[in-house]
Design a protein around this motif. Sequence first.
Motif, PDB file in Angstrom:
ATOM      1  N   SER A  63      53.177  42.169  99.615  1.00 21.21           N
ATOM      2  CA  SER A  63      54.396  41.405  98.204  1.00 21.21           C
ATOM      3  C   SER A  63      53.931  42.967  97.225  1.00 21.21           C
ATOM      4  O   SER A  63      54.634  43.635  96.006  1.00 21.21           O
ATOM      5  CB  SER A  63      54.971  39.930  97.922  1.00 21.21           C
ATOM      6  N   TYR A  64      52.846  42.273  96.604  1.00 20.10           N
ATOM      7  CA  TYR A  64      52.037  42.787  95.791  1.00 20.10           C
ATOM      8  C   TYR A  64      52.270  44.508  95.756  1.00 20.10           C
ATOM      9  O   TYR A  64      52.613  44.933  95.058  1.00 20.10           O
ATOM     10  CB  TYR A  64      50.883  42.681  95.141  1.00 20.10           C
ATOM     11  N   ILE A  65      51.947  45.083  96.779  1.00 19.34           N
ATOM     12  CA  ILE A  65      51.789  46.694  96.841  1.00 19.34           C
ATOM     13  C   ILE A  65      54.129  47.013  96.518  1.00 19.34           C
ATOM     14  O   ILE A  65      54.015  47.150  96.363  1.00 19.34           O
ATOM     15  CB  ILE A  65      51.631  47.315  97.348  1.00 19.34           C
ATOM     16  N   SER A  66      54.353  46.201  97.384  1.00 14.35           N
ATOM     17  CA  SER A  66      55.880  46.037  97.152  1.00 14.35           C
ATOM     18  C   SER A  66      56.338  46.427  96.039  1.00 14.35           C
ATOM     19  O   SER A  66      56.899  46.897  95.340  1.00 14.35           O
ATOM     20  CB  SER A  66      57.000  45.268  98.076  1.00 14.35           C
ATOM     21  N   ILE A  67      55.766  45.016  94.986  1.00 16.78           N
ATOM     22  CA  ILE A  67      56.744  45.366  93.313  1.00 16.78           C
ATOM     23  C   ILE A  67      55.852  46.269  92.344  1.00 16.78           C
ATOM     24  O   ILE A  67      56.542  46.613  91.871  1.00 16.78           O
ATOM     25  CB  ILE A  67      55.957  43.734  93.131  1.00 16.78           C
ATOM     26  N   GLN A 114      53.541  35.997  87.847  1.00 15.50           N
ATOM     27  CA  GLN A 114      52.084  36.299  88.577  1.00 15.50           C
ATOM     28  C   GLN A 114      51.431  38.096  88.470  1.00 15.50           C
ATOM     29  O   GLN A 114      50.671  38.078  87.758  1.00 15.50           O
ATOM     30  CB  GLN A 114      51.453  35.303  88.924  1.00 15.50           C
ATOM     31  N   ILE A 115      52.254  38.441  90.027  1.00 15.05           N
ATOM     32  CA  ILE A 115      51.829  39.142  89.548  1.00 15.05           C
ATOM     33  C   ILE A 115      52.016  40.764  88.631  1.00 15.05           C
ATOM     34  O   ILE A 115      51.402  41.452  89.001  1.00 15.05           O
ATOM     35  CB  ILE A 115      52.619  39.827  91.399  1.00 15.05           C
ATOM     36  N   THR A 116      53.396  40.494  88.938  1.00 11.74           N
ATOM     37  CA  THR A 116      54.695  41.333  87.267  1.00 11.74           C
ATOM     38  C   THR A 116      53.550  41.194  86.114  1.00 11.74           C
ATOM     39  O   THR A 116      52.974  42.463  85.476  1.00 11.74           O
ATOM     40  CB  THR A 116      55.618  40.285  87.071  1.00 11.74           C
ATOM     41  N   ASN A 117      53.219  40.029  85.727  1.00 15.29           N
ATOM     42  CA  ASN A 117      52.257  40.028  84.252  1.00 15.29           C
ATOM     43  C   ASN A 117      50.785  40.291  84.602  1.00 15.29           C
ATOM     44  O   ASN A 117      49.939  41.074  83.444  1.00 15.29           O
ATOM     45  CB  ASN A 117      52.381  38.084  84.210  1.00 15.29           C
ATOM     46  N   GLN A 118      50.482  40.069  86.055  1.00 10.73           N
ATOM     47  CA  GLN A 118      48.921  40.930  85.866  1.00 10.73           C
ATOM     48  C   GLN A 118      49.114  42.866  86.117  1.00 10.73           C
ATOM     49  O   GLN A 118      48.230  43.593  85.667  1.00 10.73           O
ATOM     50  CB  GLN A 118      48.268  40.401  87.678  1.00 10.73           C
ATOM     51  N   MET A 119      49.901  42.776  86.534  1.00 11.17           N
ATOM     52  CA  MET A 119      49.744  44.547  86.783  1.00 11.17           C
ATOM     53  C   MET A 119      50.366  45.382  85.575  1.00 11.17           C
ATOM     54  O   MET A 119      50.107  46.495  84.752  1.00 11.17           O
ATOM     55  CB  MET A 119      51.482  44.561  87.429  1.00 11.17           C
ATOM     56  N   PHE A 120      51.467  44.210  84.193  1.00  9.40           N
ATOM     57  CA  PHE A 120      51.360  44.918  82.821  1.00  9.40           C
ATOM     58  C   PHE A 120      50.063  44.553  82.208  1.00  9.40           C
ATOM     59  O   PHE A 120      49.582  45.021  80.932  1.00  9.40           O
ATOM     60  CB  PHE A 120      52.204  44.575  82.321  1.00  9.40           C
ATOM     61  N   GLU A 127      58.946  38.234  82.380  1.00  8.49           N
ATOM     62  CA  GLU A 127      60.106  37.922  81.233  1.00  8.49           C
ATOM     63  C   GLU A 127      60.825  38.868  80.719  1.00  8.49           C
ATOM     64  O   GLU A 127      62.345  39.108  80.451  1.00  8.49           O
ATOM     65  CB  GLU A 127      60.083  37.542  79.902  1.00  8.49           C
ATOM     66  N   ILE A 128      60.259  40.077  79.811  1.00  8.92           N
ATOM     67  CA  ILE A 128      60.732  41.187  79.165  1.00  8.92           C
ATOM     68  C   ILE A 128      61.586  42.008  80.423  1.00  8.92           C
ATOM     69  O   ILE A 128      63.025  42.407  79.956  1.00  8.92           O
ATOM     70  CB  ILE A 128      59.794  42.103  78.793  1.00  8.92           C
ATOM     71  N   LEU A 129      60.902  42.425  81.253  1.00  8.34           N
ATOM     72  CA  LEU A 129      61.831  43.302  82.575  1.00  8.34           C
ATOM     73  C   LEU A 129      63.318  42.597  83.170  1.00  8.34           C
ATOM     74  O   LEU A 129      64.241  43.119  83.268  1.00  8.34           O
ATOM     75  CB  LEU A 129      61.259  43.176  83.702  1.00  8.34           C
ATOM     76  N   LYS A 130      62.888  41.623  82.638  1.00  7.37           N
ATOM     77  CA  LYS A 130      64.417  40.762  83.109  1.00  7.37           C
ATOM     78  C   LYS A 130      65.291  40.504  82.061  1.00  7.37           C
ATOM     79  O   LYS A 130      66.621  40.526  82.524  1.00  7.37           O
ATOM     80  CB  LYS A 130      63.975  38.453  83.601  1.00  7.37           C
ATOM     81  N   GLN A 131      64.661  40.331  81.234  1.00  6.63           N
ATOM     82  CA  GLN A 131      65.706  40.657  79.731  1.00  6.63           C
ATOM     83  C   GLN A 131      66.210  41.808  79.624  1.00  6.63           C
ATOM     84  O   GLN A 131      67.118  42.173  79.097  1.00  6.63           O
ATOM     85  CB  GLN A 131      64.935  39.996  78.281  1.00  6.63           C
ATOM     86  N   LYS A 132      65.650  43.371  80.309  1.00  6.25           N
ATOM     87  CA  LYS A 132      65.824  44.502  80.168  1.00  6.25           C
ATOM     88  C   LYS A 132      67.033  44.534  81.605  1.00  6.25           C
ATOM     89  O   LYS A 132      67.820  45.844  81.560  1.00  6.25           O
ATOM     90  CB  LYS A 132      64.684  45.156  80.184  1.00  6.25           C
TER      91      LYS A 132
END
Length: 283
Positions: A63-67, A114-120, A127-132
């Motif tokens: 999942s991590y590398i896919s995201i 959790q994965i996304t916040n770690q990547m950025f 939440e920002i990615l969802k809002q956008k």
Amino acid sequence: MSKLSKRQRRQMNKHNGSSENNLKNNLKLGRIKPKTINQEIAFNKYNQDKHLVLYGYAGTGKSYISIYNALNDVLNGGYNKMYIFRSVVPTRDMGFLPGSQKDKMKVYEEPYKQITNQMFNRGDAYEILKQKDIVEFMSTSFVRGITLDNSIILIDEFQNMTDHELNSLITRIGNNSKLILCGDIRQSDLNNEQTGFKQTIKILKNMSTVAMIEFGIDDIVRSGFVRDYIIAREYVKYETIYPHSADSGIREAKAHYNGSRQGLSDSDWRSISVSDNGTISVK
């Protein structure tokens, strides 16, 4: 299904305004490199514009590398959006959770948050990615009648979906979109007759546009402990595992132990013995 090249998609997406550029100014995706051979294969197949089926052991970064690849592509204009689909498991009924339907689904979003916040490297990235409208999380209950164009569709934990659910999702794929499935039959909450895992793999194996990548024990990167645990579990349990994609794992486990209960060692090369009643001892 007609397809555009990545360059054509980026040029087309330039007409969507400057929101993506503003987003890139606010969020910086960290660079991630593959850690194992199969992760590297997955990266290469993704860059070859293949649809992906990543299946195998827990903790291998499927999942991590896919995201990561999906977000990297979306933020660079390759696609408009990433959709994450996951079935509501184990009960398939969200009634026991408090709040609205949207609130109940948040529980199943936590791994991706959790994965996304770690990547950025920031706590509000997801939440920002969802809002956008760059990322959208959806349950399998809300897909009928929609078409997903110019998007990356990640179907995660697909071992917990029925054949009907998977068929409904896969047939939503529109033009210029990419499909990624991630799963591990060993972690299925459905019995062998209910899950659509094996049927879907059989079908997609016959499609030249789909790359199938099975992750083994040597691909486990979550931690040394998880790797050691899964190795020991496979060894203790392998005689009762039903034939499915775990067969390769059984073979790996047997190789690790040289066919002997006294031949087991962990990643630190400590000797491990397994008694007849399943007791594991580290020497």
